[in-house]
Design a protein around this motif. Structure first.
Motif, PDB file in Angstrom:
ATOM      1  N   PRO A  75     -18.920 -28.656 -19.929  1.00  0.00           N
ATOM      2  CA  PRO A  75     -20.104 -29.478 -19.808  1.00  0.00           C
ATOM      3  C   PRO A  75     -21.275 -28.377 -19.124  1.00  0.00           C
ATOM      4  O   PRO A  75     -22.564 -28.729 -19.261  1.00  0.00           O
ATOM      5  N   THR A  76     -20.754 -27.246 -18.596  1.00  0.00           N
ATOM      6  CA  THR A  76     -21.639 -26.220 -18.144  1.00  0.00           C
ATOM      7  C   THR A  76     -22.285 -25.529 -19.337  1.00  0.00           C
ATOM      8  O   THR A  76     -23.463 -24.630 -19.276  1.00  0.00           O
ATOM      9  N   THR A  77     -21.753 -25.544 -20.509  1.00  0.00           N
ATOM     10  CA  THR A  77     -22.373 -24.796 -21.587  1.00  0.00           C
ATOM     11  C   THR A  77     -22.534 -25.684 -23.072  1.00  0.00           C
ATOM     12  O   THR A  77     -23.413 -25.209 -23.803  1.00  0.00           O
ATOM     13  N   PRO A 119     -24.059 -37.675 -27.887  1.00  0.00           N
ATOM     14  CA  PRO A 119     -23.593 -36.824 -27.056  1.00  0.00           C
ATOM     15  C   PRO A 119     -23.225 -37.338 -25.731  1.00  0.00           C
ATOM     16  O   PRO A 119     -24.026 -37.863 -25.155  1.00  0.00           O
ATOM     17  N   TRP A 120     -22.178 -36.617 -25.036  1.00  0.00           N
ATOM     18  CA  TRP A 120     -22.212 -36.815 -23.489  1.00  0.00           C
ATOM     19  C   TRP A 120     -22.296 -35.652 -22.974  1.00  0.00           C
ATOM     20  O   TRP A 120     -21.421 -34.597 -23.304  1.00  0.00           O
ATOM     21  N   ASP A 121     -23.004 -35.494 -21.946  1.00  0.00           N
ATOM     22  CA  ASP A 121     -23.410 -34.032 -21.231  1.00  0.00           C
ATOM     23  C   ASP A 121     -22.370 -33.765 -20.362  1.00  0.00           C
ATOM     24  O   ASP A 121     -22.276 -32.623 -19.410  1.00  0.00           O
ATOM     25  N   GLY A 122     -21.491 -34.661 -19.941  1.00  0.00           N
ATOM     26  CA  GLY A 122     -20.463 -34.137 -19.011  1.00  0.00           C
ATOM     27  C   GLY A 122     -20.609 -34.578 -17.879  1.00  0.00           C
ATOM     28  O   GLY A 122     -20.104 -34.256 -16.762  1.00  0.00           O
ATOM     29  N   LYS A 123     -21.624 -35.343 -17.286  1.00  0.00           N
ATOM     30  CA  LYS A 123     -22.277 -35.692 -16.075  1.00  0.00           C
ATOM     31  C   LYS A 123     -22.041 -37.080 -15.944  1.00  0.00           C
ATOM     32  O   LYS A 123     -21.914 -38.111 -16.709  1.00  0.00           O
ATOM     33  N   ASP A 124     -21.867 -37.511 -14.568  1.00  0.00           N
ATOM     34  CA  ASP A 124     -21.898 -38.942 -14.335  1.00  0.00           C
ATOM     35  C   ASP A 124     -23.364 -39.493 -14.117  1.00  0.00           C
ATOM     36  O   ASP A 124     -24.223 -38.890 -14.363  1.00  0.00           O
ATOM     37  N   GLU A 125     -23.419 -40.975 -13.546  1.00  0.00           N
ATOM     38  CA  GLU A 125     -24.453 -41.633 -13.569  1.00  0.00           C
ATOM     39  C   GLU A 125     -25.424 -40.987 -12.583  1.00  0.00           C
ATOM     40  O   GLU A 125     -26.765 -41.170 -12.686  1.00  0.00           O
ATOM     41  N   SER A 126     -24.827 -40.185 -11.559  1.00  0.00           N
ATOM     42  CA  SER A 126     -25.708 -39.671 -10.643  1.00  0.00           C
ATOM     43  C   SER A 126     -26.130 -38.163 -11.155  1.00  0.00           C
ATOM     44  O   SER A 126     -27.081 -37.688 -10.338  1.00  0.00           O
ATOM     45  N   GLY A 127     -25.620 -37.616 -12.172  1.00  0.00           N
ATOM     46  CA  GLY A 127     -26.176 -36.472 -12.662  1.00  0.00           C
ATOM     47  C   GLY A 127     -25.102 -35.157 -12.436  1.00  0.00           C
ATOM     48  O   GLY A 127     -25.583 -34.177 -12.439  1.00  0.00           O
TER      49      GLY A 127
END
Length: 159
Positions: A75-77, A119-127
């Motif tokens: 998710p960092t790339t 798409p899912w950016d690999g982040k939770d609800e809080s970012g």
């Protein structure tokens, strides 16, 4: 009872093969009632539905799994993209859970029939970027007046 085809032991209900015959299409309603030695009674009602086809399926066609591409993803790339097809226009909720069933994120897509990507950016609800690990995505699709639920396995792996 032993002759009914239903057995309960160690908090597990077992149904013998052939004890319940499902129709080739349509549904069957079951009601299970049990009582313990103290005469406490519990009832569970459920309806089993057999469908010939699904309104949501994997990108490779009917009967194929919903996919996350790439899998695993960093998710960092990049994002992990959930890929599927729908037979009709509809609304899809993707709820992502940890393997401990803690909800991580919920995404919604309104889409036309055909190939879809969410798409899912690999982040939770809080970012916050989620830790490395396996996640389960549940696709809840409201298509053609009914709800279809499918799962997808997602792996997050950062170096």
């Amino acid at each position: 009872t032993a002759s009914s085809g239903f057995h309960y032991a160690n908090s597990t209900l077992t149904i013998d093969p052939g004890a319940v015959t499902l129709p080739t299409s349509g549904s069957i309603a079951l009601t299970l009632t049990a009582a313990d030695p103290s005469a406490n009674v519990g009832t569970l009602s459920l309806t089993l539905v057999r469908e010939e086809s699904s309104d949501i399926y994997g990108p490779e066609g009917p009967g194929k799994p919903i996919l996350c591409q790439p899998n695993p993803f960093d998710p960092t790339t990049s994002s992990g993209t959930i890929c599927f097809q729908m037979t009709q226009d509809g609304v899809v909720d993707l709820t992502i859970f940890t393997l401990a069933l803690r909800q991580v994120r919920k995404l919604t897509l309104t889409s036309s029939a055909g190939y879809c990507e969410l798409p899912w950016d690999g982040k939770d609800e809080s970012g916050t970027v989620v830790p490395n690990g396996m996640y389960i995505g549940l696709l809840n699709a409201r298509v053609g007046g009914k709800t279809v639920i499918k799962k997808v396995k997602i792996a997050v792996l950062r170096p």
